[in-house]
Enzyme design. Structure first.
Site, short mmCIF file in Angstrom:
data_model
loop_
_atom_site.label_atom_id
_atom_site.label_comp_id
_atom_site.label_asym_id
_atom_site.label_seq_id
_atom_site.Cartn_x
_atom_site.Cartn_y
_atom_site.Cartn_z
N HIS A 112 -1.87 -5.83 5.26
CA HIS A 112 -3.29 -6.05 4.96
C HIS A 112 -4.17 -5.98 6.21
O HIS A 112 -5.37 -6.19 6.13
CB HIS A 112 -3.45 -7.42 4.31
CG HIS A 112 -2.76 -8.49 5.14
ND1 HIS A 112 -1.39 -8.59 5.18
CD2 HIS A 112 -3.24 -9.42 5.96
CE1 HIS A 112 -1.05 -9.57 6.00
NE2 HIS A 112 -2.16 -10.10 6.49
N ASP A 275 -3.09 -4.46 -1.56
CA ASP A 275 -3.36 -4.37 -0.12
C ASP A 275 -2.89 -3.05 0.49
O ASP A 275 -2.51 -2.12 -0.22
CB ASP A 275 -2.71 -5.55 0.61
CG ASP A 275 -1.21 -5.41 0.68
OD1 ASP A 275 -0.63 -4.87 -0.26
OD2 ASP A 275 -0.61 -5.85 1.70
#
Ligand code: G1P
Ligand code: ZN
Length: 546
Positions: A112, A275
């Site tokens: 992420h 993500d």
């Protein structure tokens, strides 16, 4: 093939999830090569083996794939399976390693964390079960990085990694595979695709935000092509090397486009985001008024566990559930009701591997938007979305109904994580040391209407192999079950991040409608007092609240 003399780099120590550094660090001559050779050496050599290679498509992904292929060839690897374009989501890599029974795989991702020339890059080794290497192996890799004197690399031009099919590099067969096909086939075996297709055909709607990261191709193929959701269901579905300058972390702070679309009465029935490497998920329902219904990841895990038998793959019931220590205890309540064990592990997916392999747990989850099961050995963002779609389709209920009924039955675990980012490492270490020094004196302490029942520094003994991991987070448990957990992030690339996890249990349904931060206010105040966050860091407020 050439052997290149090199010198060790300091700091090539894998963290919570592999080695993560700035792209510019990885671009230094020999930096990636040293780490890759250390992986190969720590495994006792890789000659004659099959490996999987792929990544989340972030900046530097393609270059790194080429380097790894040339090093694999020079180290005598028999075959490398590489996702076309150098692409493999983290759960897809896990799926491919398992399906083709390879020695393991190298996953290129910083999850992420932002990408681009000034962003982050990462590399992680996964073992034959498809999961992140356990600490025993990451420690051996790190030890090797400190003594390494040379690495081997093929002196060859770049390999075509875009055309599906096999080609040779020295004695090594490079097989470029469709990065989506094996993963999509696995999901079709797990979930009731006909029921989900009928749900879409009946006009129900979903917005899936790929955040310009690697989940896009998987979501387009599975949700739109296979399940018949209309085009446009997947937004930001083309992976970009810099994630469109965004922060590919699916939480309310960063998935702003999804949150905007899920706000208001015309919002889709269901919203989700994933993500950078597609192992995380955020799920959102249509709310009342203009606010979307945010489902905390801890609640999502508990809801999936409570309803698992509605999904074909889990029809026979769950063997057990597992959560990371800071994750709320909502799933423990479900496990008690189902009469199955609930395990509490340190933060990081690698700790679930043994439990899954041993058949002790079927579902696992973390508060950091990670949920998964024994179908692979990584958390799996799209899997969680399909699980929710399966529940919506087979129950005919709305997201809000499912959530409210769950709280009505099990009580509500209010939950939030407060991150304090960009702290100087020494200040963060001093704060944690001071906190650890206070632990013994905390039980009995009363503050803000709460009384400390227990306080410790979490240590975990793996029930399968007996390995012990210490200092995994300071936890303070109050009478009645409320908790505060403090730990430092192990995935950042600059300074330190203090994570403060807050949980409060309310069983009475009349108390289930409070705003989360208000419900947690006494715990938030107590966290600041106990850890002296402002005195140590200068920060009065968290930088990110999820
Ligand atoms: C974070 C999350 C953790 C997750 C990891 C990898 O690690 O908190 O749950 O497993 O990313 O996605 P941290 O930065 O807290 O060490
Ligand atoms: Zn990730």
């Amino acid at each position: 093939m050439t052997t290149v003399a090199t010198q060790p780099f300091s700091g090539q120590k894998p963290g919570t999830s592999g080695l993560r550094k700035k792209v510019t660090v990885f671009q230094q001559p020999h930096y990636l090569e040293n780490f890759v050779q250390s992986i190969f050496d720590a495994l006792g050599g890789v000659a004659g083996q099959t490996l999987v290679v792929g990544g989340d498509g972030r900046y530097h992904n393609r270059e790194a794939v080429q380097t790894i292929l040339k090093m694999a060839a020079a180290n005598g690897v028999a075959r490398v399976l590489v996702g076309a374009g150098g692409i493999l989501s983290t759960p897809a890599a896990s799926c491919v390693i398992r399906k083709y029974r390879t020695l393991g795989g190298i996953v290129l991702s910083a999850s992420h964390n932002p990408g681009g020339p000034d962003g982050d890059f990462g590399i992680k080794y996964n073992i034959a079960n498809g999961g992140p290497a356990p600490e025993k192996i990451t420690e051996a890799i790190y030890a090797r990085t400190q003594t390494l004197a040379e690495y081997r690399i093929a002196d060859a031009g770049d390999v075509d990694i875009d055309t599906v099919g096999s080609r040779q590099l020295l004695e090594t067969t490079i097989t470029v595979i469709d990065p989506v096909a094996d993963y999509a086939e696995l999901q079709q075996q797990l979930f009731d695709f006909p029921a989900i297709r009928a749900w879409f055909a009946a006009g129900h709607t979903l917005c899936f935000d790929g955040m310009h990261a690697v989940s896009g191709p998987y979501a387009h193929r599975i949700l739109e092509d296979l399940l018949g959701a209309p085009r446009g269901t997947v937004i930001n579905g083309t992976p970009l090397p810099d994630f469109g300058q965004g922060h590919p972390d699916p939480n309310p702070a960063y998935a702003t486009e999804l949150i905007a679309r899920m706000s208001g009465p015309d919002a889709p029935d269901f919203g989700a985001a994933s993500d950078g490497d597609a192992d995380r998920n955020m799920v959102v329902g249509r709310g009342t008024g203009s606010e979307p219904l945010l489902i905390s990841p801890s609640d999502s895990l508990a809801i999936l566990a409570a309803n698992a038998t509605l999904v074909p793959a889990y029809q026979a019931g769950l063997k057990g559930v597992a959560r990371s220590m800071p994750t709320s205890t909502a799933v423990d309540a479900v496990a008690r009701a189902l009469g199955i064990p609930a395990y509490e592990t340190p933060t990081g997916w690698k700790f679930f591997g043994n439990l899954l392999d041993a058949g002790m747990a079927t579902l696992c989850g973390e508060e950091s938007y990670g949920t998964g099961s024994d179908h692979v050995r990584e958390k799996d963002g799209l899997w969680a979305v399909l699980f929710w779609l399966n529940l919506l389709a087979t129950t005919g209920k709305s997201v809000a109904q499912i959530v409210q009924e769950h709280w009505g039955r099990f009580g509500r675990h209010y939950y939030s994580r407060h991150d304090f980012e960009g702290i100087a490492t020494e200040q963060a270490d001093t704060l944690m040391a001071a906190l650890r020094g206070k632990l013994a004196g905390l039980p009995g302490l009363a503050l803000n209407g709460l009384t400390v029942a227990e306080a410790d520094d979490f240590a975990y003994t793996d029930p399968v192999d007996g390995s012990v991991s210490r200092q995994q987070g300071v936890r303070i448990v109050f009478a009645g079950g409320s908790r505060i957990v403090f730990r430092l992030s192990g995935t950042g690339t600059e300074g330190a991040t203090l994570r403060v996890y807050l949980e409060r249990f309310v069983s009475d349904p009349t108390g289930h409608g409070q705003p989360t931060q208000a419900a947690l206010a006494p715990l938030i105040a107590s966290a600041h007092e106990i850890a002296q966050i402002t005195a140590h860091t200068g920060l009065t407020e968290p930088t990110v609240v999820t």
